[in-house]
Motif scaffolding. Structure first.
Motif, PDB file in Angstrom:
ATOM      1  N   TYR A   1     -12.563   1.954   6.411  1.00  0.00           N
ATOM      2  CA  TYR A   1     -11.806   2.495   5.269  1.00  0.00           C
ATOM      3  C   TYR A   1     -12.651   3.373   4.349  1.00  0.00           C
ATOM      4  O   TYR A   1     -12.148   3.861   3.342  1.00  0.00           O
TER       5      TYR A   1
ATOM      6  N   ILE B   1      -7.043  -3.961  -1.411  1.00  0.00           N
ATOM      7  CA  ILE B   1      -6.687  -2.659  -1.982  1.00  0.00           C
ATOM      8  C   ILE B   1      -7.233  -2.675  -3.403  1.00  0.00           C
ATOM      9  O   ILE B   1      -7.128  -3.690  -4.096  1.00  0.00           O
TER      10      ILE B   1
ATOM     11  N   GLU C   1       0.830  -1.202   0.000  1.00  0.00           N
ATOM     12  CA  GLU C   1       0.000   0.000   0.000  1.00  0.00           C
ATOM     13  C   GLU C   1       0.868   1.257   0.000  1.00  0.00           C
ATOM     14  O   GLU C   1       0.591   2.214  -0.729  1.00  0.00           O
TER      15      GLU C   1
ATOM     16  N   ARG D   1      -6.879   1.386   0.012  1.00  0.00           N
ATOM     17  CA  ARG D   1      -7.247   0.236   0.836  1.00  0.00           C
ATOM     18  C   ARG D   1      -8.705   0.386   1.227  1.00  0.00           C
ATOM     19  O   ARG D   1      -9.113   1.422   1.743  1.00  0.00           O
TER      20      ARG D   1
END
Length: 92
Positions: free
Chosen positions: A83, A50, A34, A44
């Motif tokens: 996220y 991701i 990442e 992500r």
């Protein structure tokens, strides 16, 4: 080549690069990978995923508070609440 990556999946001590030409395991951590990718392009969306934001077709809410990310290739991934802000910052 990062341009070929559709999404990346955690798999123990490896990550699976889901590319246009197949799935390729690479010995690396999600965090290290990442940090090496362009954050404006790769985000992500889950502790184990991701995604290339240019490959996203739609984001649909679920009753649980999470979301389903539908890819242009037909696949679906889970976007966790944790996220969501990261993805929103990039996608808008």
């Amino acid at each position: 080549d990062p341009a070929e990556i559709v999404w990346i999946e955690a798999a123990g001590n490896y990550v699976n690069l889901h590319c246009e030409g197949g799935v390729f395991p690479v010995r690396n951590s999600m965090t290290a990978l990442e940090n090496s990718l362009d954050p404006r392009r790769f985000v992500r969306i889950h502790r184990s995923a991701i995604v290339d934001v240019g490959r996203i077709e739609a984001i649909e809410p679920l009753e649980s508070g999470d979301y389903t990310v539908r890819l242009r290739s037909g696949g679906e991934l889970r976007l966790s609440r944790r996220y969501r802000a990261r993805l929103k910052a990039v996608v808008g």
